[in-house]
Each structure stands twice: as C-alpha cells, then as structure tokens.
Design a protein around this motif. Structure first.
Motif, short mmCIF file in Angstrom:
data_model
loop_
_atom_site.label_atom_id
_atom_site.label_comp_id
_atom_site.label_asym_id
_atom_site.label_seq_id
_atom_site.Cartn_x
_atom_site.Cartn_y
_atom_site.Cartn_z
N VAL A 1 14.55 39.32 37.85
CA VAL A 1 13.54 39.64 38.88
C VAL A 1 13.32 38.41 39.75
O VAL A 1 13.28 37.29 39.26
CB VAL A 1 12.22 40.13 38.23
N CYS A 2 13.19 38.66 41.06
CA CYS A 2 12.99 37.53 41.97
C CYS A 2 11.49 37.25 42.12
O CYS A 2 10.66 37.93 41.54
CB CYS A 2 13.64 37.83 43.32
N THR A 3 11.19 36.28 42.96
CA THR A 3 9.79 35.87 43.17
C THR A 3 8.94 37.03 43.69
O THR A 3 7.83 37.26 43.23
CB THR A 3 9.75 34.71 44.18
N GLY A 4 9.47 37.79 44.62
CA GLY A 4 8.73 38.91 45.20
C GLY A 4 7.51 38.44 45.98
O GLY A 4 7.33 37.26 46.26
N ALA A 5 6.65 39.41 46.35
CA ALA A 5 5.42 39.08 47.08
C ALA A 5 4.35 38.59 46.09
O ALA A 5 4.33 39.05 44.95
CB ALA A 5 4.92 40.32 47.82
N GLY B 1 4.91 35.36 46.82
CA GLY B 1 5.57 34.04 46.81
C GLY B 1 6.71 33.91 47.79
O GLY B 1 6.98 32.83 48.29
N CYS B 2 7.43 35.02 48.09
CA CYS B 2 8.55 34.95 49.02
C CYS B 2 8.17 35.60 50.33
O CYS B 2 7.66 36.73 50.36
CB CYS B 2 9.78 35.64 48.42
N LEU B 3 8.44 34.90 51.42
CA LEU B 3 8.07 35.40 52.75
C LEU B 3 8.80 36.68 53.13
O LEU B 3 8.34 37.45 53.94
CB LEU B 3 8.38 34.33 53.82
N GLN B 4 9.98 36.89 52.53
CA GLN B 4 10.78 38.07 52.89
C GLN B 4 10.49 39.27 51.99
O GLN B 4 11.02 40.36 52.22
CB GLN B 4 12.26 37.74 52.80
N ALA B 5 9.71 39.05 50.94
CA ALA B 5 9.49 40.12 49.97
C ALA B 5 8.72 41.27 50.60
O ALA B 5 7.75 41.07 51.34
CB ALA B 5 8.74 39.58 48.77
N LEU B 6 9.13 42.48 50.26
CA LEU B 6 8.46 43.67 50.79
C LEU B 6 7.47 44.23 49.78
O LEU B 6 6.70 45.12 50.10
CB LEU B 6 9.51 44.72 51.16
N VAL C 1 14.98 43.82 39.36
CA VAL C 1 13.90 44.19 40.29
C VAL C 1 13.92 43.18 41.44
O VAL C 1 13.76 41.97 41.22
CB VAL C 1 12.52 44.19 39.60
N SER C 2 14.14 43.67 42.64
CA SER C 2 14.34 42.78 43.78
C SER C 2 13.30 43.06 44.87
O SER C 2 13.06 44.21 45.24
CB SER C 2 15.76 43.01 44.34
N GLY C 3 12.74 41.99 45.42
CA GLY C 3 11.70 42.13 46.45
C GLY C 3 12.25 42.55 47.80
O GLY C 3 11.50 42.92 48.69
N CYS C 4 13.58 42.46 47.98
CA CYS C 4 14.23 42.96 49.19
C CYS C 4 15.72 43.11 48.90
O CYS C 4 16.18 42.81 47.79
CB CYS C 4 13.98 42.03 50.40
N ALA C 5 16.48 43.54 49.91
CA ALA C 5 17.89 43.87 49.68
C ALA C 5 18.77 42.64 49.47
O ALA C 5 19.95 42.77 49.15
CB ALA C 5 18.42 44.68 50.86
N LYS C 6 18.21 41.45 49.63
CA LYS C 6 19.02 40.24 49.47
C LYS C 6 19.47 40.06 48.01
O LYS C 6 20.54 39.54 47.74
CB LYS C 6 18.21 39.03 49.95
N GLY C 7 18.63 40.46 47.07
CA GLY C 7 19.04 40.45 45.66
C GLY C 7 19.23 39.06 45.08
O GLY C 7 20.12 38.84 44.24
N CYS C 8 18.40 38.09 45.46
CA CYS C 8 18.56 36.69 45.02
C CYS C 8 18.68 36.54 43.50
O CYS C 8 19.46 35.74 43.02
CB CYS C 8 17.35 35.86 45.44
N ALA C 9 17.89 37.29 42.75
CA ALA C 9 17.83 37.05 41.30
C ALA C 9 19.10 37.50 40.60
O ALA C 9 19.42 37.01 39.51
CB ALA C 9 16.63 37.78 40.69
S1 SF4 Z 1 15.48 38.95 46.94
FE1 SF4 Z 1 14.30 38.98 48.85
S2 SF4 Z 1 12.19 39.02 48.13
FE2 SF4 Z 1 13.39 38.37 46.41
S3 SF4 Z 1 13.36 36.12 46.50
FE3 SF4 Z 1 15.21 36.83 47.59
S4 SF4 Z 1 14.59 36.94 49.72
FE4 SF4 Z 1 12.72 36.90 48.49
#
Ligand code: SF4
Length: 386
Positions: free
Chosen positions: A295-299, A301-306, A328-336
């Motif tokens: 799971v990524c940082t999400g909202a 904490g992340c400016l791009q998180a939805l 579980v990803s806060g946006c489509a980037k899928g960092c985690a």
């Molecule tokens: S996947 Fe999106 S929301 Fe999650 S940390 Fe990366 S940029 Fe932010």
C-alpha cells in the motif's frame, strides 16, 4: 470522468533535495552501509518528532524517509543529520552514493569491504553523470538476497566466487574482491558510453534489453536465496514495519535494543537481537496477513493521491486468503507495487476504487464502483471470481 494521469518524476528525493508531499517535505536518509547505530536511530526518532510528523517510511531502496517536515525547519534538520554523519555536505556526492548493501553483512567481510571501496570511488567520481535513480547492489554473501530489488549494477556472491552483473543480463563477469568496486564503476561508465542515459533518465535493464550484456560477460549468474521473512537470522532479529512505515516512538524503542540495519523489504534487522517485544506497527511473525499487502502513502500524505489507502488496507488484510497479494494504490501510478498483484484496488476519486485482478494499478478494472465502505462490509469481493 476518468482519473487524472499520475505525475512521473525522473529523480529521487534526497535529504538536501527534499520532495514536497501532501504532509510537508520528505527528507530521505541514505544511511552509510545501511546501518543506524543506537545513538543515530534514537536521534533520528527524536528529530522526526521535533521537526516532522513522527512518521518515517522505509523505502524499497532501504532509505529511511522522514515525513511532514516544514520548509522552515529543513536547514536545522539537515544540520542535525550532518552532525550525526547521516547526510553528506554535497548533494551530488550523496546522490552518486546509491549503494544497496545486503543487510546480512558482517564487519570486515567481503560485502562490507566492497561497499566501502565503492562508496569512496563514487564519492570521488565527480564526472560520473549517472541518472538519478541509477544504483548499485553489493550482495556478496554466499548467495544473493537482493535479486528481486531494483539495482542497475550488481555484485553478487556465488559461494566463494564473486560475480559482477548488469541488471537484466543473463550472464555475468567473475571478479576478485579487490577489483569488484573498480569493475562496477567501469560498468557504470560503459552504460553511459553505450547511450544508456538521456536527459537524466535511463536504466541498465533497458540498455541490456536493447544491446545485450558487455562482450566480456559470459559467466553464469549466481542463484538467489529465498526472500527473508520476519524472525531470527544469524545476524539478529528481522522485524517488519506495517506497510513500510514506522512511528518515531517505535523507532526510539527499537533503537534501545541495538543498531538497526535498513532493508529493502519493509523490514529492519536489529543487530544481534534475539527477542523483540511487540511494539505498535511492528510485525514480528512471518504469517501476519499485513505482509500480503502493498500500500502506498495515499491521502493526505501524497499530493497525487485520490483517496486514503492505509486504513483500508489494514482493515482488509485479515480477510485475504493465504498467498493472495493485495495492492492498494492511491492512484494509477502504483508506486508501492509497480508489478501485477493478485488483486489491486486503485483509487480513482475520493473514496472510489477500481478493482483489478492479476494486473497493475493502471490496468483495466473488473469493477469500478467500489467504496471503502462497500469493501469493508463485503471483503469477499476481493477474492471471489467476479
Ligand atoms: S501511487 Fe499515487 S497516490 Fe500512491 S504514493 Fe504513488 S503517486 Fe502517491
């Protein structure tokens, strides 16, 4: 309405070049040899509470990232980290010292020696203009443990032998312990000469897939060891951090045991420790279902998180079948988790998630109507076939 496309950065934030996030600056600590002495770890915890929001992330490159730092506090924080020997004076030298060292090194063994030599060579290599994310893995135990971790140049143990390998290549070059670091640097120069980098970007595996390994490489690649799990090792106790994050109070308590080694597996190795008492946010058992979740940082904490991600991931983890990996990803980037997962939940708006099976965060969803409430009320949605 489709979700906005995520922003792609070609550089990694460092302590001296921090990145702004939703909860303040993110200040990355690239600890020399991936190790924090008890005093350093205790001081970092104290600094995180004083200047940040008390949360620290352990990155996939074994860097510790302090979160929630106010811009006005950044100079004082850097001065304190420099006093602790955790930040270099020169941002470029620090960026070049992108070495991931096996956490299982012992003082004076070949991994330790090679990493020290390589760090010194990289510090002096002022004309070596490598892309921001370009990194080295020094993994010279009996068998490599970092093969699943991103790195561009790898020095890998194979029993008594040592292999130098360009990432993505299926052949290697046998090297001696004395020459391993200089040969690694020569391979980095070869990468640049072959046109591997342009506009500050480029990775070794992309170059290798285009032109193949260097002509001098022809030896077999070392066979990797299985990925470690939380529990006792020959070097101490491995403890996992829930979703790769640790609170300053837990870090301070852990630092009282011993020195800490930072790993790329969301785990810390507590040097020579046998018994770690439970602490908030620590995972001590290898079967804990939270280990099945990325799971990524999400909202916020992340400016791009939805959407928010971590509380949802924590609530869903106990409902996963053994062996099922949830992302579980806060946006489509899928960092985690940039790779496909068994199940991925990608936020597409405030409290709105796509469900993707056997895919990445940006892949076509099977469902796109899910809210956190729906998922909590019916977690079997994750595992059923429709
Ligand atoms: S996947 Fe999106 S929301 Fe999650 S940390 Fe990366 S940029 Fe932010």
């Amino acid at each position: 309405m489709s979700a906005p496309a995520p922003k792609v950065y070609g550089w990694c934030p460092g302590a001296l070049r921090p990145m702004m996030s939703g909860d303040g600056l993110v200040v990355r600590i690239r600890a020399p040899m991936g190790r924090l002495s008890p005093e350093q770890a205790g001081a970092v915890a104290e600094l995180s509470a004083r200047y940040g929001n008390g949360l620290l992330d352990l990155s996939a490159r074994a860097n510790l990232q302090m979160r929630g730092i106010q811009e006005s506090d950044h100079p004082n924080l850097i001065a304190a980290l420099q006093d602790l020997g955790l930040v270099e004076a020169d941002a470029n030298a620090e960026a070049r010292r992108n070495i991931l060292l096996t956490p299982f090194w012992r003082s004076g063994d070949r991994s330790h020696q090679i990493a020290q030599r390589l760090a010194a060579l990289l510090s002096d290599a002022t004309t070596l203009d490598l892309p921001g994310k370009f990194g080295f893995a020094v993994d010279a135990g009996e068998a490599p443990v970092l093969q699943a971790t991103a790195a561009d140049i790898r020095i890998e143990g194979d029993g008594d032998r040592l292999m130098l390998r360009a990432d993505g290549a299926d052949v290697a070059l046998e090297v001696t312990e004395t020459e391993a670091a200089t040969q690694a640097l020569a391979l980095a120069r070869w990468f640049l000469e072959q046109g591997g980098a342009s506009e500050g970007r480029g990775r070794m595996h992309a170059l290798i897939s285009r032109r193949g390994a260097p002509d001098t490489h022809g030896a077999d690649v070392a066979k990797g060891a299985p990925l470690p799990a939380p529990g006792l090792t020959r070097n101490g106790a491995l403890v996992a951090l829930e979703f790769g994050q640790i609170h300053a109070t837990t870090l301070a308590a852990l630092a009282k045991h011993s020195a800490l080694r930072l790993t790329p597996w969301r785990m810390m190795l507590v040097e020579d420790a046998q018994d770690i008492a439970p602490l908030p946010g620590l995972i001590l058992g290898a079967t804990d279902p939270r280990l099945q979740v990325s799971v990524c940082t999400g909202a916020p904490g992340c400016l791009q998180a939805l959407s928010q991600t971590r509380d949802l991931a924590r609530d869903l983890a106990p409902h996963l079948q053994a062996g099922t990996h949830l992302h579980v990803s806060g946006c489509a980037k899928g960092c985690a988790h940039p790779q496909p997962a068994d199940v991925t939940l990608t936020a597409t708006g405030t409290d709105r998630f796509d469900l993707i099976r056997k895919g990445r965060a940006s892949d076509a969803p099977l469902r796109s109507d899910l809210t956190a409430r729906t998922l909590r009320a019916a977690p079997h949605i994750l595992t059923k076939d429709t």
